[in-house]
Scaffold this active site. Structure first.
Site, PDB file in Angstrom:
ATOM      1  N   ASN A  88       0.832  -1.221   0.000  1.00 29.90           N
ATOM      2  CA  ASN A  88       0.000   0.000   0.000  1.00 29.90           C
ATOM      3  C   ASN A  88       0.864   1.268   0.000  1.00 29.90           C
ATOM      4  OD1 ASN A  88       0.975   0.157   2.579  1.00 29.90           O
ATOM      5  ND2 ASN A  88      -1.009   0.465   3.575  1.00 29.90           N
ATOM      6  N   GLY A 115       6.860   2.058   1.528  1.00 29.82           N
ATOM      7  CA  GLY A 115       7.564   1.514   0.354  1.00 29.82           C
ATOM      8  C   GLY A 115       7.628   2.516  -0.781  1.00 29.82           C
ATOM      9  N   LYS A 175      -1.730  -2.899  13.351  1.00 29.57           N
ATOM     10  CA  LYS A 175      -2.703  -3.579  12.479  1.00 29.57           C
ATOM     11  C   LYS A 175      -1.997  -4.498  11.468  1.00 29.57           C
ATOM     12  CE  LYS A 175      -6.847  -0.751  12.189  1.00 29.57           C
ATOM     13  NZ  LYS A 175      -7.576   0.197  11.319  1.00 29.57           N
ATOM     14  N   TYR A 230       5.711  -1.924  17.461  1.00 27.26           N
ATOM     15  CA  TYR A 230       6.399  -2.825  16.526  1.00 27.26           C
ATOM     16  C   TYR A 230       6.718  -4.156  17.205  1.00 27.26           C
ATOM     17  CZ  TYR A 230      10.037  -4.196  13.118  1.00 27.26           C
ATOM     18  OH  TYR A 230      10.798  -4.843  12.177  1.00 27.26           O
ATOM     19  N   LYS A 287       5.026  -7.854  16.386  1.00 33.70           N
ATOM     20  CA  LYS A 287       5.816  -8.986  15.881  1.00 33.70           C
ATOM     21  C   LYS A 287       5.693 -10.186  16.813  1.00 33.70           C
ATOM     22  CE  LYS A 287       7.645  -7.019  12.172  1.00 33.70           C
ATOM     23  NZ  LYS A 287       7.374  -7.511  10.808  1.00 33.70           N
ATOM     24  N   TYR A 321      -1.630 -21.137  14.349  1.00 33.63           N
ATOM     25  CA  TYR A 321      -2.129 -21.716  13.086  1.00 33.63           C
ATOM     26  C   TYR A 321      -1.395 -23.029  12.783  1.00 33.63           C
ATOM     27  CZ  TYR A 321      -5.382 -18.164  11.316  1.00 33.63           C
ATOM     28  OH  TYR A 321      -6.480 -17.353  11.119  1.00 33.63           O
TER      29      TYR A 321
HETATM   30  P1  NAD Z   1      10.212  -1.290   4.219  1.00 29.08           P
HETATM   31  O1  NAD Z   1       9.526  -0.188   4.929  1.00 29.08           O
HETATM   32  O2  NAD Z   1      11.160  -0.946   3.142  1.00 29.08           O
HETATM   33  O3  NAD Z   1       9.149  -2.309   3.618  1.00 29.08           O
HETATM   34  C1  NAD Z   1       7.903  -2.583   4.224  1.00 29.08           C
HETATM   35  C2  NAD Z   1       6.838  -2.553   3.134  1.00 29.08           C
HETATM   36  O4  NAD Z   1       5.569  -2.906   3.694  1.00 29.08           O
HETATM   37  C3  NAD Z   1       6.677  -1.157   2.523  1.00 29.08           C
HETATM   38  O5  NAD Z   1       6.748  -1.240   1.113  1.00 29.08           O
HETATM   39  C4  NAD Z   1       5.309  -0.701   3.003  1.00 29.08           C
HETATM   40  O6  NAD Z   1       4.695   0.194   2.119  1.00 29.08           O
HETATM   41  C5  NAD Z   1       4.593  -2.042   3.140  1.00 29.08           C
HETATM   42  N1  NAD Z   1       3.447  -1.991   4.053  1.00 29.08           N
HETATM   43  C6  NAD Z   1       3.429  -1.564   5.346  1.00 29.08           C
HETATM   44  N2  NAD Z   1       2.186  -1.662   5.849  1.00 29.08           N
HETATM   45  C7  NAD Z   1       1.405  -2.175   4.859  1.00 29.08           C
HETATM   46  C8  NAD Z   1       0.030  -2.504   4.768  1.00 29.08           C
HETATM   47  N3  NAD Z   1      -0.819  -2.315   5.787  1.00 29.08           N
HETATM   48  N4  NAD Z   1      -0.436  -3.041   3.616  1.00 29.08           N
HETATM   49  C9  NAD Z   1       0.397  -3.237   2.561  1.00 29.08           C
HETATM   50  N5  NAD Z   1       1.709  -2.922   2.582  1.00 29.08           N
HETATM   51  C10 NAD Z   1       2.203  -2.385   3.725  1.00 29.08           C
HETATM   52  O7  NAD Z   1      10.941  -2.168   5.353  1.00 29.08           O
HETATM   53  P2  NAD Z   1      11.878  -3.447   5.187  1.00 29.08           P
HETATM   54  O8  NAD Z   1      13.160  -3.145   5.849  1.00 29.08           O
HETATM   55  O9  NAD Z   1      11.880  -3.943   3.788  1.00 29.08           O
HETATM   56  O10 NAD Z   1      11.107  -4.482   6.122  1.00 29.08           O
HETATM   57  C11 NAD Z   1      10.290  -5.505   5.556  1.00 29.08           C
HETATM   58  C12 NAD Z   1       9.829  -6.448   6.670  1.00 29.08           C
HETATM   59  O11 NAD Z   1      10.963  -7.054   7.284  1.00 29.08           O
HETATM   60  C13 NAD Z   1       9.040  -5.757   7.785  1.00 29.08           C
HETATM   61  O12 NAD Z   1       8.014  -6.627   8.209  1.00 29.08           O
HETATM   62  C14 NAD Z   1      10.073  -5.589   8.873  1.00 29.08           C
HETATM   63  O13 NAD Z   1       9.471  -5.571  10.139  1.00 29.08           O
HETATM   64  C15 NAD Z   1      10.929  -6.823   8.682  1.00 29.08           C
HETATM   65  N6  NAD Z   1      12.291  -6.622   9.230  1.00 29.08           N
HETATM   66  C16 NAD Z   1      13.204  -5.859   8.544  1.00 29.08           C
HETATM   67  C17 NAD Z   1      14.471  -5.678   9.082  1.00 29.08           C
HETATM   68  C18 NAD Z   1      15.539  -4.892   8.359  1.00 29.08           C
HETATM   69  O14 NAD Z   1      16.650  -4.755   8.901  1.00 29.08           O
HETATM   70  N7  NAD Z   1      15.303  -4.381   7.174  1.00 29.08           N
HETATM   71  C19 NAD Z   1      14.792  -6.251  10.328  1.00 29.08           C
HETATM   72  C20 NAD Z   1      13.820  -6.990  10.989  1.00 29.08           C
HETATM   73  C21 NAD Z   1      12.584  -7.198  10.415  1.00 29.08           C
END
Ligand code: NAD
Ligand code: UDP
Length: 319
Positions: free
Chosen positions: A32, A36, A96, A150, A154, A164
């Protein structure tokens, strides 16, 4: 495989899409754009194995045709309240995405009898009292602190995923991702890597919160993606840490970026701006990933940072 991936327009989602497509799979990406970026997917627009759906994961999801795997990566990911893209400024959205979003994606996987993989985080360990962190550690998390939207989302998602798996037989996996960096990180989401590199490339002092003695262990994105790919293909249902165990203080990390960019402006210490509840030490124990997946990181910090700096230089139009 026909793979459904939420958060596809994000940093990790776009790299995962690339890897799945390179391995010959079909990807249906959803996002969304709350944090991103469309630019992350531009190179995939003409790929006939890639489809994009603009949708909020917290709303009901319907996808035509059978899916083989569902990966839930949609969530804001930066802890920095100074950025509008940091989850402290998107608290309800974050909770959410990690509750309703996890229900929706788990249901989608169940309906399709597909594999499910949840993107969890080292933040489930909070400000850890055990070091390094093994998957057996239960964590030290403030349930109402500035990172709670956050961390608790998680942790809830992990519990839901296990529920599940245990009660409905869904074929689930959980990856606990430690700090990952690389091209396509959002320049302005306030995380250390894009902030430090942008300041260094512009010849500005690098902003250090606190004294910089806090540590992190940074993993290059290609290594992380390889670990996730292996986990998806495995039959492991318990959480697995994926990260690079090379630990560095934030100050040393910033010095390394200044060195690699030739920045002589030094540091801008913000002792009072130490982020509240900022974890003091973080390093993954990756014994389980080594044993179960035959995985370990291959890209060292200098190599990974050089590739990332080249990307940001190009993005900022710096020769
Ligand atoms: P990012 O912000 O680049 O990517 C997250 C994406 O999710 C974005 O494109 C955003 O628009 C989309 N998004 C958020 N809420 C949404 C919704 N309600 N509906 C649809 N899309 C939605 O962050 P990232 O670093 O790529 O992280 C991706 C995932 O990995 C996340 O879940 C994050 O918690 C997890 N994570 C990342 C890291 C890291 O170091 N990058 C570490 C731990 C966990
Ligand atoms: N940090 C910093 N200056 C910045 C951004 C971050 O000193 O401009 C510090 C932050 O306080 C934390 C570490 O760098 O200790 C890593 O922060 P990041 O936001 O990248 O991720 P975290 O691991 O905290 O989720």
């Amino acid at each position: 495989m026909r793979i459904f991936l939420t958060g596809a327009a994000g940093f990790l989602g776009s790299h995962l899409s690339d890897r799945f497509l390179a391995e010959g799979h079909e990807v249906i990406g959803m996002d969304n754009f709350v944090t991103g970026n469309r630019e992350n997917l531009v190179h995939l627009v003409r790929n006939k194995n890639f489809t994009f759906i603009r949708h909020d994961v917290t709303e009901a999801i319907t996808v035509r045709g059978k899916l083989d795997a569902v990966l839930h990566f949609a969530s804001p990911a930066s802890p920095n309240p100074a950025s509008p893209f940091g989850y402290p400024n998107l608290p309800v959205e974050t909770l959410k995405a990690g509750s309703l979003g996890t229900f929706n994606t788990l249901d989608l996987a169940r309906e399709n009898q597909a594999r499910f993989l949840f993107a969890s985080t080292s933040e489930v360990y909070g400000d850890p009292l055990e070091h390094p962190q093994t998957e057996a550690y239960w964590g030290h998390v403030n349930p109402i602190g500035p990172r709670s939207m956050y961390d608790e989302a998680k942790r809830f998602s992990e519990a839901l995923t296990m529920a599940y798996f245990q009660s409905k037989g869904t074929d689930t996996r959980i990856v606990r991702i430690f700090n990952t960096y690389g091209p396509r990180m959002r320049l302005d989401d306030g995380r250390a890597v894009p902030s430090f590199i942008q300041q260094a490339l512009c010849g500005e002092p690098v902003t250090i919160y606190g004294d910089g003695e806090q540590t992190r262990s940074f993993c290059y994105v290609d290594d992380l993606v390889d670990g996730i790919y292996r986990l998806l293909l495995s039959d492991e249902h318990q959480p697995v840490n994926i990260g690079n165990p090379t630990e560095t203080s934030i100050l040393d990390f910033a010095k390394m970026i200044n060195h690699l960019t030739g920045n002589t402006a030094g540091m801008d210490y913000q002792p009072d701006k130490r982020l509240d509840n900022d974890p003091q030490r973080r390093r993954p124990d990756i014994s389980r990933a080594r044993l179960l997946l035959g995985w370990e990181p291959r890209v060292d910090l200098v190599d990974g940072l050089s590739r990332t700096i080249a990307f940001f230089k190009d993005k900022l139009g710096i020769k």
